[in-house]
Design a protein around this motif. Structure first.
Motif, PDB file in Angstrom:
ATOM      1  N   MET A 299      10.734  69.257  39.295  1.00  0.00           N
ATOM      2  CA  MET A 299      10.503  70.511  38.593  1.00  0.00           C
ATOM      3  C   MET A 299      11.786  71.344  38.635  1.00  0.00           C
ATOM      4  O   MET A 299      12.228  71.781  39.692  1.00  0.00           O
ATOM      5  CB  MET A 299       9.369  71.283  39.267  1.00  0.00           C
ATOM      6  N   ALA A 300      12.422  71.544  37.530  1.00  0.00           N
ATOM      7  CA  ALA A 300      13.670  72.292  37.482  1.00  0.00           C
ATOM      8  C   ALA A 300      13.392  73.781  37.580  1.00  0.00           C
ATOM      9  O   ALA A 300      12.355  74.270  37.145  1.00  0.00           O
ATOM     10  CB  ALA A 300      14.422  71.982  36.186  1.00  0.00           C
ATOM     11  N   ALA A 301      14.351  74.517  38.124  1.00  0.00           N
ATOM     12  CA  ALA A 301      14.206  75.963  38.218  1.00  0.00           C
ATOM     13  C   ALA A 301      14.194  76.558  36.823  1.00  0.00           C
ATOM     14  O   ALA A 301      14.842  76.074  35.913  1.00  0.00           O
ATOM     15  CB  ALA A 301      15.354  76.545  39.046  1.00  0.00           C
ATOM     16  N   SER A 302      13.438  77.628  36.656  1.00  0.00           N
ATOM     17  CA  SER A 302      13.274  78.198  35.333  1.00  0.00           C
ATOM     18  C   SER A 302      14.253  79.324  35.044  1.00  0.00           C
ATOM     19  O   SER A 302      14.119  80.021  34.048  1.00  0.00           O
ATOM     20  CB  SER A 302      11.836  78.729  35.175  1.00  0.00           C
ATOM     21  N   ALA A 303      15.244  79.513  35.897  1.00  0.00           N
ATOM     22  CA  ALA A 303      16.218  80.573  35.674  1.00  0.00           C
ATOM     23  C   ALA A 303      17.016  80.283  34.414  1.00  0.00           C
ATOM     24  O   ALA A 303      17.317  79.140  34.093  1.00  0.00           O
ATOM     25  CB  ALA A 303      17.156  80.686  36.871  1.00  0.00           C
ATOM     26  N   ASP A 304      17.357  81.310  33.682  1.00  0.00           N
ATOM     27  CA  ASP A 304      18.141  81.195  32.461  1.00  0.00           C
ATOM     28  C   ASP A 304      19.545  80.738  32.827  1.00  0.00           C
ATOM     29  O   ASP A 304      20.236  81.367  33.622  1.00  0.00           O
ATOM     30  CB  ASP A 304      18.182  82.560  31.767  1.00  0.00           C
ATOM     31  N   SER A 305      20.004  79.637  32.222  1.00  0.00           N
ATOM     32  CA  SER A 305      21.320  79.099  32.568  1.00  0.00           C
ATOM     33  C   SER A 305      22.454  80.014  32.123  1.00  0.00           C
ATOM     34  O   SER A 305      23.594  79.828  32.524  1.00  0.00           O
ATOM     35  CB  SER A 305      21.492  77.709  31.942  1.00  0.00           C
ATOM     36  N   ASP A 306      22.154  81.003  31.257  1.00  0.00           N
ATOM     37  CA  ASP A 306      23.173  81.953  30.816  1.00  0.00           C
ATOM     38  C   ASP A 306      23.230  83.182  31.715  1.00  0.00           C
ATOM     39  O   ASP A 306      24.019  84.088  31.480  1.00  0.00           O
ATOM     40  CB  ASP A 306      22.896  82.395  29.370  1.00  0.00           C
ATOM     41  N   ALA A 307      22.382  83.225  32.717  1.00  0.00           N
ATOM     42  CA  ALA A 307      22.330  84.386  33.606  1.00  0.00           C
ATOM     43  C   ALA A 307      22.470  83.936  35.051  1.00  0.00           C
ATOM     44  O   ALA A 307      22.162  82.801  35.399  1.00  0.00           O
ATOM     45  CB  ALA A 307      21.013  85.133  33.412  1.00  0.00           C
ATOM     46  N   GLU A 308      22.942  84.838  35.888  1.00  0.00           N
ATOM     47  CA  GLU A 308      23.035  84.528  37.311  1.00  0.00           C
ATOM     48  C   GLU A 308      21.633  84.471  37.913  1.00  0.00           C
ATOM     49  O   GLU A 308      20.663  84.934  37.322  1.00  0.00           O
ATOM     50  CB  GLU A 308      23.843  85.602  38.021  1.00  0.00           C
ATOM     51  N   PHE A 309      21.539  83.855  39.091  1.00  0.00           N
ATOM     52  CA  PHE A 309      20.294  83.939  39.839  1.00  0.00           C
ATOM     53  C   PHE A 309      20.609  83.955  41.322  1.00  0.00           C
ATOM     54  O   PHE A 309      21.739  83.712  41.740  1.00  0.00           O
ATOM     55  CB  PHE A 309      19.322  82.824  39.442  1.00  0.00           C
ATOM     56  N   TRP A 310      19.610  84.263  42.114  1.00  0.00           N
ATOM     57  CA  TRP A 310      19.761  84.374  43.559  1.00  0.00           C
ATOM     58  C   TRP A 310      18.973  83.259  44.233  1.00  0.00           C
ATOM     59  O   TRP A 310      17.871  82.933  43.823  1.00  0.00           O
ATOM     60  CB  TRP A 310      19.265  85.732  44.055  1.00  0.00           C
ATOM     61  N   LEU A 311      19.563  82.692  45.273  1.00  0.00           N
ATOM     62  CA  LEU A 311      18.953  81.592  46.014  1.00  0.00           C
ATOM     63  C   LEU A 311      18.749  82.027  47.453  1.00  0.00           C
ATOM     64  O   LEU A 311      19.666  82.535  48.098  1.00  0.00           O
ATOM     65  CB  LEU A 311      19.861  80.363  45.958  1.00  0.00           C
ATOM     66  N   PHE A 312      17.534  81.830  47.964  1.00  0.00           N
ATOM     67  CA  PHE A 312      17.244  82.170  49.359  1.00  0.00           C
ATOM     68  C   PHE A 312      17.603  80.991  50.247  1.00  0.00           C
ATOM     69  O   PHE A 312      17.084  79.881  50.084  1.00  0.00           O
ATOM     70  CB  PHE A 312      15.766  82.515  49.531  1.00  0.00           C
ATOM     71  N   GLY A 313      18.512  81.222  51.188  1.00  0.00           N
ATOM     72  CA  GLY A 313      18.954  80.167  52.104  1.00  0.00           C
ATOM     73  C   GLY A 313      18.473  80.428  53.513  1.00  0.00           C
ATOM     74  O   GLY A 313      18.605  81.544  54.026  1.00  0.00           O
ATOM     75  N   TYR A 314      17.912  79.411  54.152  1.00  0.00           N
ATOM     76  CA  TYR A 314      17.391  79.597  55.511  1.00  0.00           C
ATOM     77  C   TYR A 314      17.761  78.447  56.439  1.00  0.00           C
ATOM     78  O   TYR A 314      17.301  78.375  57.552  1.00  0.00           O
ATOM     79  CB  TYR A 314      15.863  79.739  55.481  1.00  0.00           C
ATOM     80  N   GLY A 315      18.600  77.495  56.020  1.00  0.00           N
ATOM     81  CA  GLY A 315      18.974  76.382  56.888  1.00  0.00           C
ATOM     82  C   GLY A 315      19.992  75.497  56.217  1.00  0.00           C
ATOM     83  O   GLY A 315      20.587  75.847  55.214  1.00  0.00           O
ATOM     84  N   GLN A 316      20.231  74.296  56.797  1.00  0.00           N
ATOM     85  CA  GLN A 316      21.204  73.335  56.280  1.00  0.00           C
ATOM     86  C   GLN A 316      20.603  71.948  56.276  1.00  0.00           C
ATOM     87  O   GLN A 316      19.416  71.776  56.488  1.00  0.00           O
ATOM     88  CB  GLN A 316      22.453  73.360  57.158  1.00  0.00           C
TER      89      GLN A 316
END
Length: 201
Positions: free
Chosen positions: A1-18
């Motif tokens: 399932m691909a993320a639905s964020a617009d590829s022409d706009a920035e988006f934010w990613l929540f990071g909690y580990g590696q």
């Protein structure tokens, strides 16, 4: 399932580990987020999960969105679902909508809870492409402690203490007691003794 964020706009990613802190033959342990309804079906060995999760929101600029999404879909999509959630900066800045990956029960790499000492010993001996699993844990502890006065995690800290004890034991370092005795102005050094007691919650 691909993320639905617009590829022409920035988006934010929540990071909690590696990742990459073990090998297929000897997998390491990393943190993952799961649905509370799933967590409640498990027999855990530490305190109840908090209502919030601490982490960092990464801003992905518009020109990099497609590249980052492709990488994340390859890295995370097997055994994870994509969600969007509110991120509340600790400095009181406006809330941000972030993309976050949530682990599923079908994730082959999800092993569930383990007794803390068993888990610490596994982390201590696991090594992967990105380095020793113990460095992941100790870095995670440091990162969580640095985010906010409230962001420290008791379970992570307990594991870090256990891993440090294993490191000390492996390197032959004991707990050294030094008593200054006023005899000829010379301190008297008491023999080293290994710290044997195991921390229990």
């Amino acid at each position: 399932m691909a993320a639905s964020a617009d590829s022409d706009a920035e988006f934010w990613l929540f990071g909690y580990g590696q990742d990459h802190r073990g090998t297929p033959e000897a997998p390491g342990r990393v943190v993952t987020l799961i649905e509370r309804s799933f967590w409640e079906t498990l027999t855990d060995h530490h305190d109840s999960a908090e209502q919030k999760v601490w982490g960092i929101a990464y801003r992905i600029e518009a020109p990099k969105v497609a590249e980052v999404q492709e990488y994340l879909d390859i890295r995370e999509i097997n055994g994870y679902t994509i969600h969007y959630t509110a991120f509340h900066p600790s400095d009181g800045s406006p809330t941000i909508k972030t993309l976050v990956y949530i682990g599923t029960p079908e994730n082959d790499q999800f092993v569930g809870p383990q007794p803390p000492q068993q888990l610490a010993e596994h982390i201590f001996r696991s090594i992967g492409p990105s380095g020793p699993n113990k460095y992941y844990l100790l870095s995670l502890e440091e990162a969580l402690d640095s985010l906010s006065a409230e962001s420290g995690d008791g379970h992570v800290k307990d594991l870090a203490i256990r891993v440090r004890k294993l490191e000390n034991k492996a390197s032959g370092v004991g707990v050294q007691a030094v008593h200054d005795m006023a005899i000829n102005n010379e301190p008297k050094r008491v023999n080293n003794t290994d710290e044997q007691e195991e921390m229990e919650k």
